[in-house]
Design a protein around this motif. Structure first.
Motif, PDB file in Angstrom:
ATOM      1  N   LEU A   1     -52.144  15.220  -0.923  1.00 36.13           N
ATOM      2  CA  LEU A   1     -53.437  15.347  -0.241  1.00 36.13           C
ATOM      3  C   LEU A   1     -54.270  16.492  -0.833  1.00 36.13           C
ATOM      4  CD1 LEU A   1     -52.458  14.814   3.527  1.00 36.13           C
ATOM      5  CD2 LEU A   1     -53.457  13.166   1.930  1.00 36.13           C
ATOM      6  N   ALA A   2     -53.724  17.178  -1.834  1.00 35.15           N
ATOM      7  CA  ALA A   2     -54.404  18.365  -2.362  1.00 35.15           C
ATOM      8  C   ALA A   2     -55.787  18.040  -2.922  1.00 35.15           C
ATOM      9  CB  ALA A   2     -53.542  19.033  -3.435  1.00 35.15           C
ATOM     10  N   ALA A   3     -55.917  16.885  -3.566  1.00 35.79           N
ATOM     11  CA  ALA A   3     -57.195  16.556  -4.204  1.00 35.79           C
ATOM     12  C   ALA A   3     -58.141  15.822  -3.260  1.00 35.79           C
ATOM     13  CB  ALA A   3     -56.948  15.711  -5.441  1.00 35.79           C
ATOM     14  N   THR A   4     -57.727  15.677  -2.015  1.00 33.15           N
ATOM     15  CA  THR A   4     -58.605  14.986  -1.056  1.00 33.15           C
ATOM     16  C   THR A   4     -58.722  15.864   0.199  1.00 33.15           C
ATOM     17  OG1 THR A   4     -58.817  12.991   0.251  1.00 33.15           O
ATOM     18  CG2 THR A   4     -56.594  13.487  -0.498  1.00 33.15           C
ATOM     19  N   VAL A   5     -58.525  15.329   1.373  1.00 33.82           N
ATOM     20  CA  VAL A   5     -58.651  16.155   2.583  1.00 33.82           C
ATOM     21  C   VAL A   5     -57.324  16.188   3.332  1.00 33.82           C
ATOM     22  CG1 VAL A   5     -61.114  15.783   2.917  1.00 33.82           C
ATOM     23  CG2 VAL A   5     -59.486  14.150   3.884  1.00 33.82           C
ATOM     24  N   ASP A   6     -57.084  17.270   4.037  1.00 35.04           N
ATOM     25  CA  ASP A   6     -55.895  17.357   4.876  1.00 35.04           C
ATOM     26  C   ASP A   6     -56.301  17.968   6.217  1.00 35.04           C
ATOM     27  OD1 ASP A   6     -53.473  17.481   6.066  1.00 35.04           O
ATOM     28  OD2 ASP A   6     -52.608  18.978   4.706  1.00 35.04           O
ATOM     29  N   PRO A   7     -56.831  17.142   7.111  1.00 30.99           N
ATOM     30  CA  PRO A   7     -57.337  17.672   8.387  1.00 30.99           C
ATOM     31  C   PRO A   7     -56.270  18.389   9.208  1.00 30.99           C
ATOM     32  CG  PRO A   7     -57.728  15.292   8.229  1.00 30.99           C
ATOM     33  CD  PRO A   7     -57.005  15.703   6.990  1.00 30.99           C
ATOM     34  N   MET A   8     -55.004  17.967   9.055  1.00 28.99           N
ATOM     35  CA  MET A   8     -53.958  18.644   9.826  1.00 28.99           C
ATOM     36  C   MET A   8     -53.791  20.096   9.352  1.00 28.99           C
ATOM     37  SD  MET A   8     -49.952  17.742  10.482  1.00 28.99           S
ATOM     38  CE  MET A   8     -50.066  16.193  11.352  1.00 28.99           C
TER      39      MET A   8
ATOM     40  N   GLU B   1     -52.040   7.012  -5.959  1.00 28.03           N
ATOM     41  CA  GLU B   1     -52.248   5.905  -5.019  1.00 28.03           C
ATOM     42  C   GLU B   1     -52.959   6.386  -3.760  1.00 28.03           C
ATOM     43  OE1 GLU B   1     -51.732   2.701  -5.411  1.00 28.03           O
ATOM     44  OE2 GLU B   1     -50.920   2.949  -7.433  1.00 28.03           O
ATOM     45  N   VAL B   2     -52.562   7.554  -3.274  1.00 29.03           N
ATOM     46  CA  VAL B   2     -53.173   8.089  -2.042  1.00 29.03           C
ATOM     47  C   VAL B   2     -54.654   8.392  -2.283  1.00 29.03           C
ATOM     48  CG1 VAL B   2     -53.223  10.106  -0.508  1.00 29.03           C
ATOM     49  CG2 VAL B   2     -51.050   8.989  -1.029  1.00 29.03           C
ATOM     50  N   ILE B   3     -54.943   9.028  -3.396  1.00 26.42           N
ATOM     51  CA  ILE B   3     -56.347   9.373  -3.668  1.00 26.42           C
ATOM     52  C   ILE B   3     -57.182   8.108  -3.822  1.00 26.42           C
ATOM     53  CG2 ILE B   3     -57.881  10.406  -5.412  1.00 26.42           C
ATOM     54  CD1 ILE B   3     -55.528  12.463  -5.831  1.00 26.42           C
ATOM     55  N   ARG B   4     -56.633   7.144  -4.576  1.00 30.24           N
ATOM     56  CA  ARG B   4     -57.378   5.894  -4.789  1.00 30.24           C
ATOM     57  C   ARG B   4     -57.686   5.226  -3.439  1.00 30.24           C
ATOM     58  NH1 ARG B   4     -55.368   4.167  -9.491  1.00 30.24           N
ATOM     59  NH2 ARG B   4     -53.346   3.687  -8.584  1.00 30.24           N
ATOM     60  N   PHE B   5     -56.700   5.215  -2.570  1.00 28.42           N
ATOM     61  CA  PHE B   5     -56.864   4.522  -1.281  1.00 28.42           C
ATOM     62  C   PHE B   5     -57.831   5.272  -0.357  1.00 28.42           C
ATOM     63  CE2 PHE B   5     -55.517   3.175   2.978  1.00 28.42           C
ATOM     64  CZ  PHE B   5     -55.487   1.800   2.808  1.00 28.42           C
ATOM     65  N   LEU B   6     -57.649   6.598  -0.266  1.00 26.45           N
ATOM     66  CA  LEU B   6     -58.493   7.361   0.672  1.00 26.45           C
ATOM     67  C   LEU B   6     -59.931   7.483   0.179  1.00 26.45           C
ATOM     68  CD1 LEU B   6     -56.167  10.291   1.847  1.00 26.45           C
ATOM     69  CD2 LEU B   6     -56.657   8.135   2.993  1.00 26.45           C
ATOM     70  N   HIS B   7     -60.120   7.409  -1.127  1.00 26.27           N
ATOM     71  CA  HIS B   7     -61.487   7.559  -1.667  1.00 26.27           C
ATOM     72  C   HIS B   7     -62.228   6.233  -1.765  1.00 26.27           C
ATOM     73  CE1 HIS B   7     -61.139  11.808  -3.581  1.00 26.27           C
ATOM     74  NE2 HIS B   7     -60.715  11.754  -2.338  1.00 26.27           N
ATOM     75  N   ARG B   8     -61.536   5.146  -1.425  1.00 24.90           N
ATOM     76  CA  ARG B   8     -62.183   3.839  -1.521  1.00 24.90           C
ATOM     77  C   ARG B   8     -63.373   3.803  -0.563  1.00 24.90           C
ATOM     78  NH1 ARG B   8     -58.086  -0.750  -0.348  1.00 24.90           N
ATOM     79  NH2 ARG B   8     -57.056   0.030  -2.209  1.00 24.90           N
ATOM     80  N   ARG B   9     -64.517   3.400  -1.088  1.00 30.79           N
ATOM     81  CA  ARG B   9     -65.716   3.374  -0.229  1.00 30.79           C
ATOM     82  C   ARG B   9     -65.923   1.981   0.362  1.00 30.79           C
ATOM     83  NH1 ARG B   9     -68.050   8.144  -0.687  1.00 30.79           N
ATOM     84  NH2 ARG B   9     -67.947   9.267  -2.648  1.00 30.79           N
TER      85      ARG B   9
ATOM     86  N   LEU C   1     -53.156   6.444   5.973  1.00 29.91           N
ATOM     87  CA  LEU C   1     -51.920   6.567   5.195  1.00 29.91           C
ATOM     88  C   LEU C   1     -50.870   5.568   5.687  1.00 29.91           C
ATOM     89  CD1 LEU C   1     -51.794  10.457   4.775  1.00 29.91           C
ATOM     90  CD2 LEU C   1     -52.113   8.784   2.960  1.00 29.91           C
ATOM     91  N   TYR C   2     -50.902   5.263   6.962  1.00 28.13           N
ATOM     92  CA  TYR C   2     -49.993   4.250   7.500  1.00 28.13           C
ATOM     93  C   TYR C   2     -50.326   2.881   6.901  1.00 28.13           C
ATOM     94  CZ  TYR C   2     -47.709   1.077  10.757  1.00 28.13           C
ATOM     95  OH  TYR C   2     -46.960   0.075  11.288  1.00 28.13           O
ATOM     96  N   GLU C   3     -51.646   2.602   6.809  1.00 26.17           N
ATOM     97  CA  GLU C   3     -52.081   1.329   6.204  1.00 26.17           C
ATOM     98  C   GLU C   3     -51.614   1.235   4.758  1.00 26.17           C
ATOM     99  OE1 GLU C   3     -56.336   1.101   6.590  1.00 26.17           O
ATOM    100  OE2 GLU C   3     -56.212   1.420   8.762  1.00 26.17           O
ATOM    101  N   LEU C   4     -51.805   2.313   4.037  1.00 23.94           N
ATOM    102  CA  LEU C   4     -51.390   2.334   2.625  1.00 23.94           C
ATOM    103  C   LEU C   4     -49.882   2.101   2.519  1.00 23.94           C
ATOM    104  CD1 LEU C   4     -51.838   2.889  -0.416  1.00 23.94           C
ATOM    105  CD2 LEU C   4     -51.615   5.324   0.089  1.00 23.94           C
ATOM    106  N   ARG C   5     -49.179   2.725   3.400  1.00 27.25           N
ATOM    107  CA  ARG C   5     -47.710   2.626   3.396  1.00 27.25           C
ATOM    108  C   ARG C   5     -47.251   1.190   3.632  1.00 27.25           C
ATOM    109  NH1 ARG C   5     -44.424   7.257   6.315  1.00 27.25           N
ATOM    110  NH2 ARG C   5     -42.336   6.601   5.746  1.00 27.25           N
ATOM    111  N   THR C   6     -47.947   0.505   4.501  1.00 31.68           N
ATOM    112  CA  THR C   6     -47.543  -0.880   4.791  1.00 31.68           C
ATOM    113  C   THR C   6     -47.931  -1.824   3.653  1.00 31.68           C
ATOM    114  OG1 THR C   6     -49.601  -1.196   6.006  1.00 31.68           O
ATOM    115  CG2 THR C   6     -47.648  -0.646   7.312  1.00 31.68           C
ATOM    116  N   GLN C   7     -48.949  -1.417   2.874  1.00 34.88           N
ATOM    117  CA  GLN C   7     -49.414  -2.291   1.790  1.00 34.88           C
ATOM    118  C   GLN C   7     -48.695  -2.028   0.465  1.00 34.88           C
ATOM    119  OE1 GLN C   7     -53.644  -1.732   1.377  1.00 34.88           O
ATOM    120  NE2 GLN C   7     -53.989  -2.039   3.555  1.00 34.88           N
TER     121      GLN C   7
END
Lengths: 298, 267
Positions: free
Chosen positions: B185-192, B259-267, B225-231
């Motif tokens: 999550l370093a290159a994106t956001v980590d609200p927690m 994979e996480v960055i690609r998924f979370l940054h998808r517009r 992240l749960y969605e990504l995990r299931t996919q």
């Protein structure tokens, strides 16, 4: 004692000292030479430049959760005496990141020089040129005052830029090894930059080149009238020679054949191999092209 | 700082490029609670390359270094891009402005430390102080401290620690706070991580900020992240290993982060 930007631990009693300075650069030629001489002469640190104005810290020291120190590149002054001759050494572990900072550092060094009554400054660096790695590097001497030419002509294995056919009396010295002497000229302090030759094909290898440091040390030996113990360079020189020989063997045969034309033919290793300056220029162009292509040839 | 003492004497410094966007997130949270007013600015000339502009997340950026006041009594906040040149002069200007113009007596920097943890793990906040008497206080805020550390050769350090040291030299008390961020999550956001950092600041500075709004992006990120995990079976496998405390290989780590960055940054 603290002058602005300088930390002076103690002020040695000096009579018209001379300063020898160096920073890291290509092949670390100047720094290795100056550091070797400094160690050989057992010079002792007496001042340093406060580094935080010039450098980003390299690391931290934390003790029981408290930040107790930062590690910065150090820029230190050392003093020793040879007979009646006072010598100041300055070695910088890093060059400042931009021109303005370099100028500020040069000014700070010269402020201390003025305070100590320094009459002469020497710097040492690298001269990238078309020599072969088996040749003995010459030393290019560049003064900041014309009246130093007669003195330089007495130095062993040394040339002025005007002695080099392809330089036409001109060129430039990048970094503080040159800038310090430029600023010194503007303040009326005379100085000489000694540049040890390094083969152009070695200059990009990020390896030290102690062979050129040795040549510079021989010149310093002449200037100071001493015979510094150069044995401490032997092990490093041997290791680097082996590494360069391995690199050389990996070059394509055609490139190696071109470079072989630069091989010295005389036993002393000082005479290039019977080629004209035009040949040499062409070889250097070929080498440059080769390395621009990432060492992949055509 | 004791309860009831004006928080205005504290300065919170946050950097825009901090991993997990922790700095901007913390400032956003303070803005939501206090409402921020721009109070001063450091001009970018001398500290940033202005030969062109950077593009981040499809948008043109420009370096901004601003002080904000938080209402009448909240802390002073400084949010900035990390300077690219003349760091000492930049940090000196920061401290001069904070102390001389705003009467700041304490400094807190907001930072992130990348860790091999999973996003469902609790985030620890580490603290480094520049005066030992601050240690009991930051311990009360749930911050982990007391460690011995020396940067290994070639390791480098951060602008926050440079600032903390300059503050120490000037006699200004300070603490650099570092919250753990899962590496992917370093290159994106980590609200927690941002919330955990805010909790530490809230306790340490007695801000009494309502942090419930920060739960919304946490839930959203966890859901994504749960969605990504299931996919994505490879992502699921890597996350499971992390949750069991097993280190991933370099290759697995790179794949998971990408994979996480690609998924979370998808517009």
């Amino acid at each position: 004692m603290t002058s602005k930007g300088l930390r002076i631990y103690h002020r040695p009693e000096l009579t018209a000292p001379e300063m020898i300075a160096a920073w890291p650069g290509i092949g670390n030629i100047g720094l290795i030479a100056v550091d070797t001489l400094r160690q050989t002469l057992h010079a002792e640190s007496f001042a340093e430049i406060e580094p935080w104005r010039f450098f980003f810290p390299r690391g931290i020291v934390v003790e029981k959760g408290e930040l107790t120190d930062l590690h910065f590149p150090r820029c230190r002054f050392f003093h020793t005496r040879i007979g009646q001759r006072d010598l100041i050494f300055f070695t910088g572990e890093e060059q400042p990141a931009n021109d303005r900072k370099s100028y500020e550092m040069a000014s700070l060094i010269l402020d201390l020089c003025a305070l100590l009554g320094c009459k002469r400054i020497y710097t040492a660096a690298a001269a990238v040129t078309g020599i072969h790695h088996t040749a003995k590097p010459r030393v290019w001497a560049v003064p900041n005052s014309e009246d130093l030419f007669p003195e330089i002509k007495q130095y062993p294995n040394t040339v002025l830029l005007s002695d080099l056919e392809d330089k036409g009396n001109g060129g430039n010295i990048t970094g503080l090894n040159g800038l310090l002497l430029g600023v010194a000229r503007s303040r009326g302090i005379r100085g000489i930059c000694l540049l040890g030759e390094i083969p152009v094909y070695v200059s990009g290898l990020l390896t030290p080149y102690p062979k050129a440091s040795r040549s510079i040390l021989e010149v310093f030996g002449h200037i100071l009238g001493i015979a510094p113990d150069l044995g401490r360079l032997d092990a490093l020189e041997q290791e680097v020679d082996q590494n360069i020989a391995q690199f050389y063997d990996l070059l394509p045969a055609e490139m190696r054949a071109r470079l072989d034309q630069l091989r010295p033919r005389s036993a002393s290793g000082e005479t290039p191999g019977g080629i004209t300056e035009d040949d040499k220029r062409k070889i250097l162009q070929d080498i440059e092209e080769y390395f621009k292509k990432g060492g992949k040839g055509d | 700082m004791s309860p009831g003492e004006s928080q205005r004497s504290a300065l919170i410094v946050a950097w825009r490029q901090e991993p997990g966007a922790v700095g901007p997130d913390v400032v956003r949270s303070l803005r939501r609670h206090f409402g921020l007013d721009t109070a001063a600015e450091i001009e970018p000339t001398d500290f940033f390359s202005l030969e062109g502009v950077a593009i981040r997340n499809d948008v043109i950026q420009f370096p901004v270094s601003r002080f904000y006041t938080c209402g009448q009594s909240g802390p002073l906040v400084f949010l900035s891009d990390a300077p690219e040149a003349n760091h000492y002069e930049f940090l000196s200007k920061l401290l001069d402005t904070a102390t001389d113009r705003f009467g700041v007596t304490e400094l807190y920097t907001v930072g992130a430390v990348i860790s091999a943890i999973s996003h469902i793990s609790p985030r620890r906040v580490f603290g480094i102080v520049n005066r030992p008497e601050l240690i009991p206080r930051i311990l009360e805020s749930g911050v982990v401290t007391g460690m011995d550390y020396e940067t290994p050769h070639g390791g480098g350090t951060s602008i926050s620690n440079f600032l903390l040291w300059l503050a120490k030299v000037r006699g200004l008390a300070g603490c650099s706070l570092w919250v753990e961020i899962p590496f992917y999550l370093a290159a994106t956001v980590d609200p927690m991580a941002s919330k955990r950092m805010m909790e530490a600041l809230d306790k340490g500075l007695h801000l009494n900020v309502d942090l419930r709004a920060m739960d919304i992006p946490i839930a959203e990120t966890n859901q994504r992240l749960y969605e990504l995990r299931t996919q994505n079976k490879e992502v699921a496998r890597c996350l499971e290993l992390l949750e069991r405390g097993i280190m991933l290989s370099d290759e697995e780590s790179r794949t998971l982060a990408a994979e996480v960055i690609r998924f979370l940054h998808r517009r």
